[in-house]
Design a protein around this motif. Sequence first.
Motif, short mmCIF file in Angstrom:
data_model
loop_
_atom_site.label_atom_id
_atom_site.label_comp_id
_atom_site.label_asym_id
_atom_site.label_seq_id
_atom_site.Cartn_x
_atom_site.Cartn_y
_atom_site.Cartn_z
N ALA A 82 -1.83 4.39 14.85
CA ALA A 82 -2.83 5.30 14.56
C ALA A 82 -1.86 6.27 13.50
N GLY A 83 -2.41 6.82 12.26
CA GLY A 83 -1.84 7.57 11.51
C GLY A 83 -0.95 6.88 10.36
N GLY A 84 -1.01 5.40 10.76
CA GLY A 84 -0.22 4.83 9.51
C GLY A 84 -1.11 4.01 8.46
N ASN A 85 -0.55 3.76 7.40
CA ASN A 85 -1.35 2.94 6.28
C ASN A 85 -0.56 1.65 6.22
N TRP A 86 -1.12 0.60 6.51
CA TRP A 86 -0.44 -0.44 6.93
C TRP A 86 -0.90 -1.67 5.76
N PRO A 87 0.18 -2.27 5.03
CA PRO A 87 0.01 -3.25 3.88
C PRO A 87 -0.43 -4.64 4.33
N ILE A 88 -1.53 -5.01 3.92
CA ILE A 88 -1.89 -6.49 4.09
C ILE A 88 -1.85 -7.18 2.87
N THR A 89 -1.22 -8.25 2.80
CA THR A 89 -0.97 -9.03 1.62
C THR A 89 -1.54 -10.50 1.56
N LEU A 90 -2.10 -10.79 0.74
CA LEU A 90 -2.72 -12.26 0.56
C LEU A 90 -2.11 -12.84 -0.56
N VAL A 91 -1.65 -14.50 -0.47
CA VAL A 91 -1.24 -14.96 -1.54
C VAL A 91 -2.10 -16.23 -1.57
N VAL A 92 -2.74 -16.47 -2.78
CA VAL A 92 -3.67 -17.64 -2.62
C VAL A 92 -3.29 -18.60 -3.99
N ILE A 119 -2.25 -10.21 -3.83
CA ILE A 119 -2.77 -8.98 -3.71
C ILE A 119 -2.24 -7.92 -2.48
N THR A 120 -1.98 -6.97 -2.48
CA THR A 120 -1.84 -6.29 -1.24
C THR A 120 -2.56 -4.97 -1.24
N LYS A 121 -3.34 -4.91 -0.10
CA LYS A 121 -3.99 -3.64 -0.13
C LYS A 121 -3.54 -2.89 1.38
N TYR A 122 -3.89 -1.46 1.29
CA TYR A 122 -3.45 -1.01 2.52
C TYR A 122 -4.57 -0.43 3.33
N LEU A 123 -4.60 -0.65 4.85
CA LEU A 123 -5.61 -0.62 5.73
C LEU A 123 -4.94 0.78 6.63
#
Length: 262
Positions: A105-115, A133-137
């Motif tokens: 909690a309190g973190g902005n976590w990177p999620i990366t997908l390579v296609v 693409i990298t998005k942040y959750l």
Amino acid sequence: MMKINPNILVLTICTFMLLACKKDQAEIAEFNKNCSCASEVTAEFIMEELSNPSSTGKFTETDTIFRGKNVKFTPIEKNAEYTWYVGSEVISDSVVQRYFDESLAGGNWPITLVVEKSPNKICLPNDDGYDSITKYLYVSNLPIWNSPDAIVGPVEGDFRVKSEHLPDSFDINIDITYSPPYVYFNIINYDGFGSSCIQQAQPKQLNYRQMWGFEGVSTSQCDAMKGDVYVKMDGIVEMNFEFFHHPDYPGYAKRQYLGRKL
């Protein structure tokens, strides 16, 4: 030696050119039709919060979640090779679901997908078939239940909405209170005529951007209201309400409200 009428010769040449032109146009039209929906290989993906891990759990597209929730990551591109980077994990599954516990909690976590996928070189000759693409959750510290002024996020507040049952827009206020062990959604002016539901409506499922299945604790209160509220990623709010349980019941109404948060 037989002479050819120059007018006939010109007409013949023009006829052949016209037929060839029509053929080219037909081929171009066919090409455009086949390529009109073509797009480059993309690593775009959707993040969805899961309300609960049971078979009745519901998903909400989001970029922010409650702490201690499951999230599903789904790629837009089909039938490709996928490489996900979620924390220290490297995953090759198409769809990935992971649990984000309260310690995050309190973190902005990177999620990366390579296609990677064989590109459509006919329609898109410059596509290399690779994208990332990298998005942040963001894992929020919500919900907060330890006081009467409970906080759950975007589904609380003042909303200006429009419904077909009224000619003008109207304002609805939603406020959450916590009276252990119950959570109540107080809904002010839920019908546009000034009616309010206080200490009665309880949600059955809840995500950061959406709540479902709330209904009056007593069927004699709040016009036996039930429904859901969804604050979408683009800021649009959608509310779906039903009153008096069943279409055969006197006074039954089913309404959809669309609007925005004030």
